[in-house]
Design a protein around this motif. Structure first.
Motif, PDB file in Angstrom:
ATOM      1  N   GLU A 197      28.644  15.677 -24.472  1.00 59.73           N
ATOM      2  CA  GLU A 197      29.092  17.043 -24.140  1.00 59.73           C
ATOM      3  C   GLU A 197      30.134  17.546 -25.132  1.00 59.73           C
ATOM      4  O   GLU A 197      30.713  18.615 -24.934  1.00 59.73           O
ATOM      5  N   ASP A 198      30.386  16.755 -26.189  1.00 56.66           N
ATOM      6  CA  ASP A 198      31.336  17.136 -27.241  1.00 56.66           C
ATOM      7  C   ASP A 198      32.735  17.364 -26.669  1.00 56.66           C
ATOM      8  O   ASP A 198      33.401  18.365 -26.969  1.00 56.66           O
ATOM      9  N   LEU A 199      33.194  16.411 -25.862  1.00 59.18           N
ATOM     10  CA  LEU A 199      34.519  16.490 -25.244  1.00 59.18           C
ATOM     11  C   LEU A 199      35.391  15.335 -25.719  1.00 59.18           C
ATOM     12  O   LEU A 199      34.882  14.248 -26.025  1.00 59.18           O
ATOM     13  N   ALA A 213      36.966  27.154 -17.401  1.00 60.36           N
ATOM     14  CA  ALA A 213      37.087  25.725 -17.082  1.00 60.36           C
ATOM     15  C   ALA A 213      37.449  24.955 -18.339  1.00 60.36           C
ATOM     16  O   ALA A 213      37.008  25.285 -19.445  1.00 60.36           O
ATOM     17  N   PHE A 214      38.269  23.906 -18.158  1.00 61.93           N
ATOM     18  CA  PHE A 214      38.725  23.103 -19.289  1.00 61.93           C
ATOM     19  C   PHE A 214      38.687  21.627 -18.910  1.00 61.93           C
ATOM     20  O   PHE A 214      39.009  21.249 -17.781  1.00 61.93           O
ATOM     21  N   VAL A 215      38.265  20.802 -19.863  1.00 60.89           N
ATOM     22  CA  VAL A 215      38.351  19.346 -19.717  1.00 60.89           C
ATOM     23  C   VAL A 215      39.193  18.839 -20.876  1.00 60.89           C
ATOM     24  O   VAL A 215      38.825  19.002 -22.038  1.00 60.89           O
ATOM     25  N   VAL A 242      34.877  24.351 -21.341  1.00 61.39           N
ATOM     26  CA  VAL A 242      33.532  23.854 -21.016  1.00 61.39           C
ATOM     27  C   VAL A 242      32.822  24.880 -20.145  1.00 61.39           C
ATOM     28  O   VAL A 242      33.453  25.711 -19.492  1.00 61.39           O
ATOM     29  N   ASN A 243      31.484  24.822 -20.155  1.00 59.82           N
ATOM     30  CA  ASN A 243      30.729  25.681 -19.243  1.00 59.82           C
ATOM     31  C   ASN A 243      30.511  24.943 -17.923  1.00 59.82           C
ATOM     32  O   ASN A 243      30.790  23.751 -17.799  1.00 59.82           O
ATOM     33  N   LEU A 244      30.007  25.672 -16.933  1.00 60.14           N
ATOM     34  CA  LEU A 244      29.873  25.086 -15.599  1.00 60.14           C
ATOM     35  C   LEU A 244      28.879  23.938 -15.548  1.00 60.14           C
ATOM     36  O   LEU A 244      29.050  22.986 -14.785  1.00 60.14           O
TER      37      LEU A 244
END
Length: 550
Positions: A82-84, A104-106, A111-113
């Motif tokens: 997810e490229d996180l 939203a943030f990780v 990030v998307n839902l």
């Protein structure tokens, strides 16, 4: 595990900050105190869609932030996909702006839902009596059996080979489709190729043929010009060669008088040599020049063929025709060799089928051995949960087709009553029974795989004290290897927790707010006593609460 939760400006929550520990955490509170609000806020962290009505103060943004310890969850590959940025303490934050826009943030990365939902389902499993559809899902039922069968590694191998098998099938289908189209064009391409092959194409040949054609087509005129040129050079009276010879002889005599005439002599001498050479070539050309009607006819025919081909293929040069010929040659060769390519691809598929059959049989055998173990464990647990006649009939049959997890077809049937008919879970079990079945299944799974944090939302509704006590024991046992939350109204379960939180409403400045606090030992006694006997606590209720806690 969930280590902390912060909620600001959400529904009836103004500002809530709470930390959580591992083990079994109990959440209690009166009906309407706001437990559903707490779950609603948490569900936003897990990717649920938000709306403006969630804001307590519509002029301020809503912020919900959760911190998770993911060090034991094997999530690095998911973060990479997810490229996180991976952090063992991962922070998920959700914001709802007054405009209604949601973000939203990780770990501070937007990030998307869909990404949030994908991550969320690996972190928390919220389960209520009304959310039992998972247990009737065929995929989930396979997950249960494969956990007991210890099939994780062999399934990964199967999925890798299955992916290659699907890729080979796709390549074969593409070859077959290409062959179907190519056959239609094959005859025409072969005809075009033969035309070009018969033309014996040679790069630069067109220019040579055109020159030869010009010569053969004008033999008499060329002869006449060559003869005239020959005479102009050789005629004794006016010819260039006799004149130059006489000029050379005169200058030769002059240079004897003075060296200044030597240069003129040399230049005339050079011209004479050059003209003499031209004379010789003219002589050769005259001798070699002959009318050749047959050759002219051949050249004409070849030029006609070339010009027709260039017009047909809309090109202006033989080199382009040669390229077209090469392309056609390749197309025809590919078409003619397709049978070989198809057979080779089919052989590769047959080999992959043999590998998959071997792996899927191993998967089937391990599943078959695990099924009696699973049935036995579930029936034992359910007996303690007030379902003494619960029986499972789990059958595996092998299909003719490969599926994403093997070749097995699973029949997961259940009967709640002695002598009753076996049927699908969703038809054979009531909502309350499904909740207890799900609890039993999750408790079994917890022994074999690392489950995410699980939150049981009042799944004990409608059960007796004795059964609730057993449910509490199951949750407590599960909490030895994972983080478990239980939202409950039953004191028997509340007393089992390692930690106890209370949800309550209070009026602050004439505004109703929901809050959550962690109870100490004495506060737990009071809370459990009130759960046992109501607001007016009796001595016996307090004594009973202490007994439960001990």
């Amino acid at each position: 595990m969930l280590t902390s939760l912060t909620i600001k400006n959400y529904a009836l929550i103004d500002n809530l900050q709470v930390g959580f520990n591992n083990g079994l955490s109990i959440i209690t509170g009166e009906t309407g105190a706001g437990k559903s609000i707490l779950l609603g806020g948490l569900s936003l962290i897990l990717g649920k869609r938000a709306d403006l009505s969630s804001l307590k103060d519509t002029s301020q943004k809503c912020i919900i932030e959760a911190v998770f310890d993911v060090s034991n969850y094997n999530l690095k590959s998911l973060f990479e996909a997810e490229d996180l940025d991976y952090e063992s303490n991962t922070i998920i934050r959700r914001e709802i702006l007054p405009s209604g826009k949601s973000r939203a943030f990780v770990n501070d990365s937007p990030v998307n839902l869909s990404s949030l939902q994908l991550l969320g389902e690996r972190l928390i499993d919220i389960h209520s009596q009304h959310q039992t559809l998972q247990v009737v899902s065929n995929d989930f039922q396979f997950q249960i059996i494969d956990a007991l069968a210890d099939n994780e590694e062999i399934l990964q191998n199967y999925k890798s080979e299955f992916k290659k098998y699907k890729s080979l099938q796709k390549e074969l289908n593409e070859l077959l489709n290409f062959q179907a189209e190519a056959v239609k064009e094959h005859d025409y391409n072969s005809f075009l190729l033969n035309e070009l092959l018969e033309a014996n194409l040679v790069a630069g040949e067109l220019e040579q043929l055109e020159e030869e054609h010009e010569t053969l087509n004008n033999v008499e005129a060329i002869k006449e010009k060559l003869s005239m040129s020959y005479q102009l050079l050789s005629d004794e009276q006016i010819g260039v060669l006799p004149t130059l010879t006489e000029l050379k002889n005169n200058l030769q005599k002059l240079k004897e008088y003075s060296p200044k005439y030597d240069d003129l002599f040399q230049r005339v001498q050079s011209s004479l040599i050059e003209m003499d050479d031209v004379f010789g070539e003219l002589d050769v050309l005259q001798e070699n020049l002959e009318a050749d009607p047959k050759r002219l006819e051949l050249v004409n025919a070849k030029l006609q063929v070339l010009n027709n081909l260039m017009h047909k293929h809309t090109v202006s040069d033989i080199s382009e025709l040669i390229q077209i010929k090469n392309d056609l040659d390749e197309k025809v060769a590919v078409t003619e060799n397709l049978d070989t390519s198809i057979q080779k691809k089919q052989t590769e598929i047959d080999e992959k089928v043999a590998v998959l059959n071997t792996i899927s049989k191993n998967i089937h055998d391990k599943r078959s051995k695990a099924i009696p173990q699973l049935s036995g464990q579930l029936e034992t647990i359910l007996e303690g949960l007030g379902m003494p006649n619960a029986q499972f009939k789990i059958d595996l049959t092998v299909s003719d087709h490969f599926q994403s997890n093997g070749k097995d077809v699973l029949s997961f049937l259940f009967s709640a009553n002695k002598g009753g008919n076996f049927n699908e879970l969703k038809k054979a079990a009531s909502g309350g029974e499904l909740s207890r079945i799900m609890l039993a299944i999750k408790s079994v799974l917890a022994k074999y795989i690392q489950l995410p944090t699980i939150m049981f939302d009042e799944i004990d509704t409608g059960v007796s004290g004795e059964i609730s006590n057993k449910m509490g024991d199951i949750m407590l046992e599960m909490s030895q290897t994972m983080q478990v939350f239980s939202i409950t109204h039953l004191p028997q379960i509340a007393a089992k927790g390692h930690s106890h939180f209370k949800v309550f409403k209070e009026d602050v400045n004439e505004v109703t707010q929901t809050n959550l606090i962690k109870l100490n030992h004495d506060e737990r006694i009071v809370e459990i006593a009130q759960m046992l006997g109501g607001i007016e606590m009796s001595d016996s209720a307090i004594a009973h609460a202490k007994e439960l806690l001990n």
